[in-house]
Motif scaffolding. Structure first.
Motif, PDB file in Angstrom:
ATOM      1  N   VAL A  22      22.375  40.685   4.898  1.00  0.00           N
ATOM      2  CA  VAL A  22      21.318  41.648   5.746  1.00  0.00           C
ATOM      3  C   VAL A  22      22.122  42.707   4.590  1.00  0.00           C
ATOM      4  O   VAL A  22      21.211  44.282   4.583  1.00  0.00           O
ATOM      5  N   HIS A  67      19.209  39.336   1.899  1.00  0.00           N
ATOM      6  CA  HIS A  67      17.897  40.153   2.718  1.00  0.00           C
ATOM      7  C   HIS A  67      18.376  41.383   2.079  1.00  0.00           C
ATOM      8  O   HIS A  67      19.347  41.988   2.811  1.00  0.00           O
ATOM      9  N   ASN A 102      25.061  43.835  -1.497  1.00  0.00           N
ATOM     10  CA  ASN A 102      23.268  43.126  -2.437  1.00  0.00           C
ATOM     11  C   ASN A 102      23.047  42.819  -3.610  1.00  0.00           C
ATOM     12  O   ASN A 102      22.946  41.450  -3.869  1.00  0.00           O
ATOM     13  N   THR A 140      16.920  35.335  -2.699  1.00  0.00           N
ATOM     14  CA  THR A 140      17.332  36.706  -2.262  1.00  0.00           C
ATOM     15  C   THR A 140      15.069  36.995  -1.832  1.00  0.00           C
ATOM     16  O   THR A 140      14.452  36.778  -2.781  1.00  0.00           O
ATOM     17  N   GLY A 141      16.127  37.463  -0.852  1.00  0.00           N
ATOM     18  CA  GLY A 141      14.246  38.308  -0.126  1.00  0.00           C
ATOM     19  C   GLY A 141      14.477  39.770  -0.050  1.00  0.00           C
ATOM     20  O   GLY A 141      15.737  40.948  -0.051  1.00  0.00           O
ATOM     21  N   SER A 198      14.053  37.768  -7.409  1.00  0.00           N
ATOM     22  CA  SER A 198      13.779  38.205  -5.810  1.00  0.00           C
ATOM     23  C   SER A 198      12.506  37.576  -5.642  1.00  0.00           C
ATOM     24  O   SER A 198      11.273  38.047  -6.474  1.00  0.00           O
ATOM     25  N   ALA A 207       7.492  38.305   7.883  1.00  0.00           N
ATOM     26  CA  ALA A 207       9.075  38.002   7.472  1.00  0.00           C
ATOM     27  C   ALA A 207       9.910  37.143   7.724  1.00  0.00           C
ATOM     28  O   ALA A 207      11.108  37.035   7.361  1.00  0.00           O
ATOM     29  N   MET A 240      12.027  34.436   5.783  1.00  0.00           N
ATOM     30  CA  MET A 240      13.477  34.253   5.782  1.00  0.00           C
ATOM     31  C   MET A 240      14.174  33.284   6.117  1.00  0.00           C
ATOM     32  O   MET A 240      15.318  32.822   5.819  1.00  0.00           O
TER      33      MET A 240
END
Length: 373
Positions: free
Chosen positions: A102, A124, A134, A144-145, A156, A350, A354
């Motif tokens: 994250v 994420h 990231n 990739t969220g 993403s 969410a 994920m």
């Protein structure tokens, strides 16, 4: 499903740890047989929050990249290399099938180690402006969220912000009455909630104090969460007291404030903006006036959709409040329209999105129907 080993990486601030733990809990719901381990550093909130949540924490050294020439710059390559080797050792020991990160300092060496070992990476990104870790991991990530739709990470997927289910599944209409009662507020009045986060925001507090007569003059009540050690005082040094004005330093359980509020004034941290949209709450965002401007970026999409207003910290004063907030408190129709626009941008699953992406990257996809159990 055979036992999987999932390693989650992230830490430093609650902005990293909280969504990571939300995904961990979603993994527990969807695939309770999965073994989870968290990699963090010994210097962040993860040292307390991860064990408290019931997950095992392994740590590696925090190795921030130096921003200017210094002795630390000379030492950086060897320190970073050691952090990568330490991360690789943990991934091997855990026989990791996938890494879910994250962001934060810990993620860069973990992503590099996973790439080196051929372990898929899922990311994420919580902020509208991506962090360095990231950005690097996204180059080779399986998925990739992002919390915000226009985050500049090509390819993403907009998944929203993983958050506690007490907030994401909050039924504001149903919980409004109980929340008002718990907080000692009048159920017949429009409720304005003001918060600068757990640390508080002195500039917000002073502006609210200056405009309090106008705010209360609308017939509304104000719940002011001032932040620890930032109590608003009156002329004689005691707590400021006026009919309809309620102040607390802190509230354990923001879902109560979200349920009680008709309008909220807040900073624009990624989690705050995402939570406000998820519960469908009209908002006034006053971005933190330091950093690289990510808070303003976080708020822009919800503001553009009509669910919130945005004002710079330096302009948030009595005059602005009188012109912009007082009319909202006096017009339920305006608040209702903002509520609809806010809810339209909210994402409430969410954490599950994920978790599904993480399991899929490990070769064990979970169908959408299984998330509804």
């Amino acid at each position: 499903m055979n036992e999987l080993s999932i390693v989650l990486a992230g830490g430093g601030t609650a902005g990293h740890v909280s969504p990571m733990l939300a995904v961990a809990r979603a993994l527990d719901r969807l695939a309770p047989e999965v073994r989870q381990t968290v990699i963090g550093t010994a210097a962040g909130l993860e040292t307390r929050l991860v064990p408290e949540a019931g997950y095992r924490l392994e740590t590696i050294e925090k190795v921030p990249m130096p921003r200017r020439p210094s002795r630390n710059m000379l030492r950086f390559p060897s320190r970073f290399g050691q952090a990568v080797r330490d991360a690789a050792g943990i991934l091997r020991a855990e026989q990791a099938d996938v890494v879910m990160g994250v962001g934060g300092y810990v993620c860069t060496p973990v992503f590099v180690a996973a790439r080196w070992l051929g372990i898929p990476v899922v990311i994420h990104e919580a902020n509208a402006r991506p962090g360095l870790a990231n950005k690097l991991g996204h180059r080779f990530a399986a998925f990739t969220g992002v919390a915000f739709e226009n985050t500049p990470l090509k390819g993403s997927e907009w998944v929203g912000m993983p958050m506690s289910r007490e907030i994401s599944q909050l039924d504001r209409a149903k919980q409004r009455g109980p929340a008002l009662e718990t907080l000692g507020l009048d159920p017949e009045k429009v409720t304005l909630v003001v918060t600068g986060g757990s640390s508080g925001a002195l500039s917000l507090n002073l502006s609210i104090k200056a405009a309090l007569t106008e705010l209360l003059g609308t017939g509304a009540q104000v719940l002011h969460l001032t932040g620890r050690d930032k109590a608003v005082t009156g002329e004689h040094g005691g707590l400021l007291e006026q009919p309809g004005y309620h102040q607390r330093e802190y509230l354990d359980g923001m879902e109560l404030a979200y349920a009680a509020a008709d309008l909220i004034i807040a900073r624009a941290g990624a989690a705050t903006v995402s939570e406000i949209a998820a519960v469908g709450l009209p908002a006034i965002f006053v971005p933190l006036p330091v950093g690289n401007g990510e808070q303003e970026l976080n708020a822009r999409e919800l503001v553009a959709a009509g669910g919130a207003l945005l004002v710079n910290d330096e302009h948030f004063n009595r005059s602005w409040i009188r012109r912009n907030i007082v009319p909202l408190l006096e017009d339920p129709g305006l608040l209702a329209t903002m509520e609809q626009q806010s809810a339209a941008r909210g994402i409430t699953d969410a954490d599950d999105r994920m978790a599904r992406a993480t399991l899929a990257a490990a070769g064990h996809p979970i169908s959408t129907s299984e998330t509804e159990k």
